[in-house]
Design a protein around this motif. Sequence first.
Motif, mmCIF file in Angstrom:
data_model
loop_
_atom_site.group_PDB
_atom_site.id
_atom_site.type_symbol
_atom_site.label_atom_id
_atom_site.label_comp_id
_atom_site.label_asym_id
_atom_site.label_seq_id
_atom_site.Cartn_x
_atom_site.Cartn_y
_atom_site.Cartn_z
ATOM 1 N N THR A 89 2.500 -5.560 6.731
ATOM 2 C CA THR A 89 3.366 -5.506 5.560
ATOM 3 C C THR A 89 4.725 -4.900 5.901
ATOM 4 O O THR A 89 4.829 -4.095 6.821
ATOM 5 C CB THR A 89 2.718 -4.708 4.411
ATOM 6 O OG1 THR A 89 3.562 -4.777 3.249
ATOM 7 C CG2 THR A 89 2.500 -3.245 4.777
ATOM 8 N N ASN B 194 6.358 -3.667 3.148
ATOM 9 C CA ASN B 194 6.545 -2.903 1.918
ATOM 10 C C ASN B 194 5.767 -1.577 1.989
ATOM 11 O O ASN B 194 4.533 -1.587 1.958
ATOM 12 C CB ASN B 194 6.062 -3.730 0.723
ATOM 13 C CG ASN B 194 6.443 -3.113 -0.588
ATOM 14 O OD1 ASN B 194 6.547 -1.899 -0.720
ATOM 15 N ND2 ASN B 194 6.634 -3.948 -1.597
ATOM 16 N N PHE C 158 2.690 -0.812 -0.260
ATOM 17 C CA PHE C 158 1.416 -1.482 -0.023
ATOM 18 C C PHE C 158 0.789 -1.096 1.311
ATOM 19 O O PHE C 158 -0.042 -1.838 1.832
ATOM 20 C CB PHE C 158 1.595 -3.001 -0.099
ATOM 21 C CG PHE C 158 1.940 -3.499 -1.464
ATOM 22 C CD1 PHE C 158 1.007 -3.487 -2.487
ATOM 23 C CD2 PHE C 158 3.206 -3.976 -1.734
ATOM 24 C CE1 PHE C 158 1.321 -3.957 -3.746
ATOM 25 C CE2 PHE C 158 3.539 -4.456 -2.990
ATOM 26 C CZ PHE C 158 2.580 -4.440 -4.007
ATOM 27 N N CYS D 36 -2.673 -3.293 2.284
ATOM 28 C CA CYS D 36 -1.681 -4.266 1.828
ATOM 29 C C CYS D 36 -2.313 -5.508 1.220
ATOM 30 O O CYS D 36 -1.673 -6.540 1.094
ATOM 31 C CB CYS D 36 -0.697 -4.600 2.944
ATOM 32 S SG CYS D 36 -1.383 -5.459 4.356
ATOM 33 N N ASP E 243 -0.256 -6.978 -1.594
ATOM 34 C CA ASP E 243 1.122 -7.345 -1.281
ATOM 35 C C ASP E 243 1.189 -8.863 -1.105
ATOM 36 O O ASP E 243 0.657 -9.404 -0.133
ATOM 37 C CB ASP E 243 1.582 -6.649 -0.002
ATOM 38 C CG ASP E 243 3.006 -6.988 0.390
ATOM 39 O OD1 ASP E 243 3.655 -7.788 -0.316
ATOM 40 O OD2 ASP E 243 3.466 -6.450 1.414
#
Length: 142
Positions: free
Chosen positions: A42, A44, A47, A51, A54
Motif C-alpha cells: 500500500t 496509504n 491502511f 491494507c 485499501d
Amino acid sequence: MVSAIGIATLSSAAEASSASSTLEINIYGLRSTKGNVLVCVTANPRFFPDCGKDPKSFKTSVSARDAANVSFTGITKGTYAVALVHDENANNKMDMAIFLPKEGFGFSRNPAIVAGPPKFKAAAFAVDAAAVSQRVKMKYML
C-alpha cells in the motif's frame, strides 16, 4: 521526416512505459511450507499494515511453498510499504493468542518490532525506478 505529432506520440508512449514499475519481494525465514503467505502493498499510511480495505493496494496470496519471490507489476512511482502474514492454517487472516500473533509476519525494510506493528514510515520505501526490490525476513513470536 518525423512530424511533431509523431515525436509527441513517441515520447508519450515512452513516458507511459517508464511510469510504472515492477516490485520484487524476496521472502526468507519461513518456518514451514504450510499454508499461504498473504502479501499486501500500500501507499496509504491509513491502511497499513492491514491494507485489505485499501482499494488501491496490491494484494495476493501465494502458497508458502512458492513464496520465496513475489512480484507486482504496474506499480506507479511513489512511497509504499509491504506487510506479509504467513497464514499457516490458510484461513486468510492473522491468528492471535491473546495479544501475540500465532503466525509469522514481515514488513518491508525489516523494522524492529517492539510492541505492535511498525508505523508506515518505518516500513516505507520509494518506488522510483523500473524495478525495485525488497528483501523481507519473516518473524515469529510463538
